[in-house]
Design an enzyme around this catalytic site. Structure first.
Site, PDB file in Angstrom:
ATOM      1  N   ASN A  41       0.842  -1.185   0.000  1.00 34.41           N
ATOM      2  CA  ASN A  41       0.000   0.000   0.000  1.00 34.41           C
ATOM      3  C   ASN A  41       0.886   1.246   0.000  1.00 34.41           C
ATOM      4  O   ASN A  41       1.729   1.402   0.888  1.00 34.41           O
ATOM      5  CB  ASN A  41      -0.904  -0.022   1.236  1.00 34.41           C
ATOM      6  CG  ASN A  41      -1.896   1.116   1.260  1.00 34.41           C
ATOM      7  OD1 ASN A  41      -1.527   2.267   1.062  1.00 34.41           O
ATOM      8  ND2 ASN A  41      -3.154   0.818   1.524  1.00 34.41           N
TER       9      ASN A  41
ATOM     10  N   ASP B  62      -0.165   4.502   0.066  1.00 33.21           N
ATOM     11  CA  ASP B  62      -0.898   5.695   0.490  1.00 33.21           C
ATOM     12  C   ASP B  62       0.000   6.752   1.127  1.00 33.21           C
ATOM     13  O   ASP B  62      -0.128   7.951   0.862  1.00 33.21           O
ATOM     14  CB  ASP B  62      -1.978   5.338   1.515  1.00 33.21           C
ATOM     15  CG  ASP B  62      -3.134   4.556   0.927  1.00 33.21           C
ATOM     16  OD1 ASP B  62      -3.187   4.402  -0.312  1.00 33.21           O
ATOM     17  OD2 ASP B  62      -3.979   4.096   1.707  1.00 33.21           O
ATOM     18  N   HIS B  63       0.890   6.307   2.016  1.00 36.79           N
ATOM     19  CA  HIS B  63       1.591   7.291   2.844  1.00 36.79           C
ATOM     20  C   HIS B  63       2.805   7.911   2.170  1.00 36.79           C
ATOM     21  O   HIS B  63       3.396   8.847   2.720  1.00 36.79           O
ATOM     22  CB  HIS B  63       1.883   6.686   4.207  1.00 36.79           C
ATOM     23  CG  HIS B  63       0.598   6.414   4.944  1.00 36.79           C
ATOM     24  ND1 HIS B  63      -0.303   7.413   5.245  1.00 36.79           N
ATOM     25  CD2 HIS B  63       0.035   5.257   5.362  1.00 36.79           C
ATOM     26  CE1 HIS B  63      -1.358   6.883   5.850  1.00 36.79           C
ATOM     27  NE2 HIS B  63      -1.186   5.581   5.923  1.00 36.79           N
TER      28      HIS B  63
ATOM     29  N   ARG C 279       3.745  18.742   2.009  1.00 39.85           N
ATOM     30  CA  ARG C 279       4.530  19.867   1.494  1.00 39.85           C
ATOM     31  C   ARG C 279       3.882  20.513   0.273  1.00 39.85           C
ATOM     32  O   ARG C 279       4.096  21.681  -0.024  1.00 39.85           O
ATOM     33  CB  ARG C 279       5.953  19.357   1.137  1.00 39.85           C
ATOM     34  CG  ARG C 279       6.902  20.397   0.567  1.00 39.85           C
ATOM     35  CD  ARG C 279       7.299  21.428   1.609  1.00 39.85           C
ATOM     36  NE  ARG C 279       8.230  22.391   1.029  1.00 39.85           N
ATOM     37  CZ  ARG C 279       9.557  22.321   1.130  1.00 39.85           C
ATOM     38  NH1 ARG C 279      10.116  21.300   1.768  1.00 39.85           N
ATOM     39  NH2 ARG C 279      10.318  23.244   0.597  1.00 39.85           N
TER      40      ARG C 279
ATOM     41  N   HIS D 245      -5.633   3.547  -1.395  1.00 39.97           N
ATOM     42  CA  HIS D 245      -6.941   3.899  -0.841  1.00 39.97           C
ATOM     43  C   HIS D 245      -7.256   5.334  -1.230  1.00 39.97           C
ATOM     44  O   HIS D 245      -6.630   6.279  -0.730  1.00 39.97           O
ATOM     45  CB  HIS D 245      -6.898   3.747   0.684  1.00 39.97           C
ATOM     46  CG  HIS D 245      -8.211   4.004   1.356  1.00 39.97           C
ATOM     47  ND1 HIS D 245      -8.381   3.829   2.722  1.00 39.97           N
ATOM     48  CD2 HIS D 245      -9.418   4.420   0.887  1.00 39.97           C
ATOM     49  CE1 HIS D 245      -9.630   4.135   3.050  1.00 39.97           C
ATOM     50  NE2 HIS D 245     -10.271   4.496   1.953  1.00 39.97           N
TER      51      HIS D 245
ATOM     52  N   ARG E 284      -9.426   7.953  -0.485  1.00 45.45           N
ATOM     53  CA  ARG E 284     -10.409   8.340   0.521  1.00 45.45           C
ATOM     54  C   ARG E 284     -11.301   9.461  -0.014  1.00 45.45           C
ATOM     55  O   ARG E 284     -10.908  10.218  -0.891  1.00 45.45           O
ATOM     56  CB  ARG E 284      -9.707   8.777   1.803  1.00 45.45           C
ATOM     57  CG  ARG E 284      -8.952   7.650   2.497  1.00 45.45           C
ATOM     58  CD  ARG E 284      -8.381   8.132   3.816  1.00 45.45           C
ATOM     59  NE  ARG E 284      -9.435   8.356   4.777  1.00 45.45           N
ATOM     60  CZ  ARG E 284      -9.713   7.551   5.814  1.00 45.45           C
ATOM     61  NH1 ARG E 284      -8.982   6.460   6.019  1.00 45.45           N
ATOM     62  NH2 ARG E 284     -10.689   7.829   6.647  1.00 45.45           N
TER      63      ARG E 284
ATOM     64  N   ARG F  77      -7.155  12.737   1.367  1.00 45.53           N
ATOM     65  CA  ARG F  77      -6.092  13.174   2.273  1.00 45.53           C
ATOM     66  C   ARG F  77      -4.719  12.677   1.846  1.00 45.53           C
ATOM     67  O   ARG F  77      -3.708  13.220   2.251  1.00 45.53           O
ATOM     68  CB  ARG F  77      -6.372  12.737   3.705  1.00 45.53           C
ATOM     69  CG  ARG F  77      -6.280  11.243   3.931  1.00 45.53           C
ATOM     70  CD  ARG F  77      -6.472  10.861   5.383  1.00 45.53           C
ATOM     71  NE  ARG F  77      -7.796  11.207   5.882  1.00 45.53           N
ATOM     72  CZ  ARG F  77      -8.270  10.752   7.052  1.00 45.53           C
ATOM     73  NH1 ARG F  77      -7.518  10.000   7.821  1.00 45.53           N
ATOM     74  NH2 ARG F  77      -9.486  11.078   7.433  1.00 45.53           N
TER      75      ARG F  77
ATOM     76  N   GLU G 240      -8.634   0.426  -2.950  1.00 46.47           N
ATOM     77  CA  GLU G 240      -9.297   0.404  -1.651  1.00 46.47           C
ATOM     78  C   GLU G 240     -10.210   1.614  -1.561  1.00 46.47           C
ATOM     79  O   GLU G 240      -9.793   2.737  -1.859  1.00 46.47           O
ATOM     80  CB  GLU G 240      -8.233   0.428  -0.546  1.00 46.47           C
ATOM     81  CG  GLU G 240      -8.714  -0.051   0.794  1.00 46.47           C
ATOM     82  CD  GLU G 240      -7.574  -0.210   1.769  1.00 46.47           C
ATOM     83  OE1 GLU G 240      -7.284   0.748   2.514  1.00 46.47           O
ATOM     84  OE2 GLU G 240      -6.947  -1.290   1.778  1.00 46.47           O
TER      85      GLU G 240
ATOM     86  N   THR H 214      -8.208   3.300   8.935  1.00 53.89           N
ATOM     87  CA  THR H 214      -9.393   2.442   9.043  1.00 53.89           C
ATOM     88  C   THR H 214      -9.404   1.740  10.391  1.00 53.89           C
ATOM     89  O   THR H 214      -8.464   1.028  10.745  1.00 53.89           O
ATOM     90  CB  THR H 214      -9.406   1.410   7.905  1.00 53.89           C
ATOM     91  OG1 THR H 214      -9.283   2.095   6.657  1.00 53.89           O
ATOM     92  CG2 THR H 214     -10.703   0.626   7.917  1.00 53.89           C
TER      93      THR H 214
ATOM     94  N   GLU I  13     -10.715  -9.590   3.258  1.00 53.17           N
ATOM     95  CA  GLU I  13      -9.438  -9.236   3.873  1.00 53.17           C
ATOM     96  C   GLU I  13      -9.676  -9.103   5.366  1.00 53.17           C
ATOM     97  O   GLU I  13     -10.449  -8.251   5.808  1.00 53.17           O
ATOM     98  CB  GLU I  13      -8.876  -7.938   3.309  1.00 53.17           C
ATOM     99  CG  GLU I  13      -7.538  -7.572   3.933  1.00 53.17           C
ATOM    100  CD  GLU I  13      -6.817  -6.442   3.230  1.00 53.17           C
ATOM    101  OE1 GLU I  13      -6.030  -5.734   3.892  1.00 53.17           O
ATOM    102  OE2 GLU I  13      -7.031  -6.264   2.013  1.00 53.17           O
TER     103      GLU I  13
ATOM    104  N   HIS J 178      -3.478  -4.799   7.986  1.00 51.04           N
ATOM    105  CA  HIS J 178      -3.644  -3.673   8.904  1.00 51.04           C
ATOM    106  C   HIS J 178      -2.732  -3.861  10.118  1.00 51.04           C
ATOM    107  O   HIS J 178      -2.891  -4.788  10.893  1.00 51.04           O
ATOM    108  CB  HIS J 178      -5.088  -3.484   9.379  1.00 51.04           C
ATOM    109  CG  HIS J 178      -5.344  -2.068   9.843  1.00 51.04           C
ATOM    110  ND1 HIS J 178      -5.618  -1.032   8.977  1.00 51.04           N
ATOM    111  CD2 HIS J 178      -5.322  -1.511  11.077  1.00 51.04           C
ATOM    112  CE1 HIS J 178      -5.779   0.097   9.658  1.00 51.04           C
ATOM    113  NE2 HIS J 178      -5.594  -0.171  10.940  1.00 51.04           N
ATOM    114  N   GLY J 179      -1.772  -2.956  10.229  1.00 48.23           N
ATOM    115  CA  GLY J 179      -0.875  -2.947  11.377  1.00 48.23           C
ATOM    116  C   GLY J 179       0.245  -3.957  11.346  1.00 48.23           C
ATOM    117  O   GLY J 179       0.991  -4.099  12.326  1.00 48.23           O
TER     118      GLY J 179
ATOM    119  N   HIS K 121       1.717   1.177   5.779  1.00 47.05           N
ATOM    120  CA  HIS K 121       2.315   2.168   6.672  1.00 47.05           C
ATOM    121  C   HIS K 121       3.671   1.723   7.204  1.00 47.05           C
ATOM    122  O   HIS K 121       4.638   2.498   7.218  1.00 47.05           O
ATOM    123  CB  HIS K 121       1.361   2.458   7.829  1.00 47.05           C
ATOM    124  CG  HIS K 121       1.842   3.526   8.756  1.00 47.05           C
ATOM    125  ND1 HIS K 121       2.585   3.240   9.887  1.00 47.05           N
ATOM    126  CD2 HIS K 121       1.725   4.872   8.708  1.00 47.05           C
ATOM    127  CE1 HIS K 121       2.880   4.370  10.503  1.00 47.05           C
ATOM    128  NE2 HIS K 121       2.377   5.371   9.814  1.00 47.05           N
TER     129      HIS K 121
END
Length: 257
Positions: A13, A15-16, A24, A49, A51, A55, A76, A107, A157, A200-201, A223
């Site tokens: 993933n 996303d981040h 920035r 994802h 959203r 974001r 996602e 999430t 999932e 997740h996590g 993440h």
């Protein structure tokens, strides 16, 4: 007789990477470049994802990913009309429907498949008819999994966040109970004909552990890998994750290694 253990895929993933870019402004770091690096290091697919509040990942990112990726793209998304329309336009390999609240950082739980009723079932049907593989992000709950199968999802999932949080908090007994729920849910979903993913996590340690659950066919991790990339580089982090997953599978099923 040697037990057949299916291969375990890694979805990364990105996303981040977009979160850092958006902090920035401008175009860098580029999440599409991150996706390409992850694939070069051994990722089997890319998850992003989009959203509702945009974001991190943006519409243009999704389009570029769809146009350039040579591996499956997992879109996602919340189960809204806006997102369904975008998915039908982009035609990614898969869509993972997740719960989404604007005030959450990430999430926080599984999708309420039962509470989604006929509206959710119709959205799943529309996506599936367009040739998109539909996944539902769910807690390890028997009733939710049964409903996911009933409305025609191809994949569930399993939300591993509660288990990972309990381990982080040092609650070993509770974590063991939660892991047992994940194992049971993976078996139940398989019996319903669903393909089982998890995410997740997850970090190196927890990914290695859950890799030993035979029914799990794919891990989606974001993440943690993006965080590790700050110190070691994204390609190195993805390779190390693949090694952890392979080790976990081999330790749990030595005869099949």
């Amino acid at each position: 007789m040697t037990r057949i253990v299916p291969p375990l895929r890694l979805g990364v993933n990105i996303d981040h990477v977009a979160t850092v870019r958006n902090a920035r402004g401008g175009a860098l770091p580029d999440p599409v470049r991150a996706a390409q690096l992850a694939c070069a290091a051994g990722a089997d697919g890319i998850t992003a994802h989009l959203r509702e509040d945009r974001r991190h990942i943006r519409d243009a990112d999704m389009r570029r990913l769809r146009e350039t990726l040579l591996v499956p793209l997992n879109f996602e998304m919340a189960a809204t009309e806006e997102m369904v329309a975008l998915a039908l336009e982009l035609r990614p390999h898969a869509c993972c429907l997740v719960p989404e609240r604007r005030e959450e950082r990430t999430t926080e739980g599984g999708l309420d498949v039962i509470g989604g009723g006929i509206d959710l079932a119709r959205k799943v049907e529309r996506l599936a008819k367009a040739g998109i593989r539909v996944s539902l992000f769910v807690a390890p709950d028997e009733d939710q999994i049964a409903r996911a199968a009933d409305i025609g999802a191809a994949v569930i999932e399993l939300h591993t966040g509660a288990w990972c949080d309990l381990l982080t908090e040092g609650k070993a007994t509770e974590a063991a109970t939660e892991f047992g729920r994940l194992v049971e849910a993976a078996g139940q979903g398989t019996r319903f004909g669903l393909e089982i993913h998890a995410g997740h996590g997850l970090d190196y340690r927890t990914a290695e552990t859950i890799a030993g659950v035979t029914e799990v066919r794919e891990l989606n991790i974001g993440h943690f890998l993006i965080g590790e990339a700050i110190f070691d580089g994204l390609e190195a982090a993805v390779r190390r994750m693949r090694e952890a997953m392979a080790h976990g599978r081999a330790v749990a099923h030595p005869a099949a290694a």
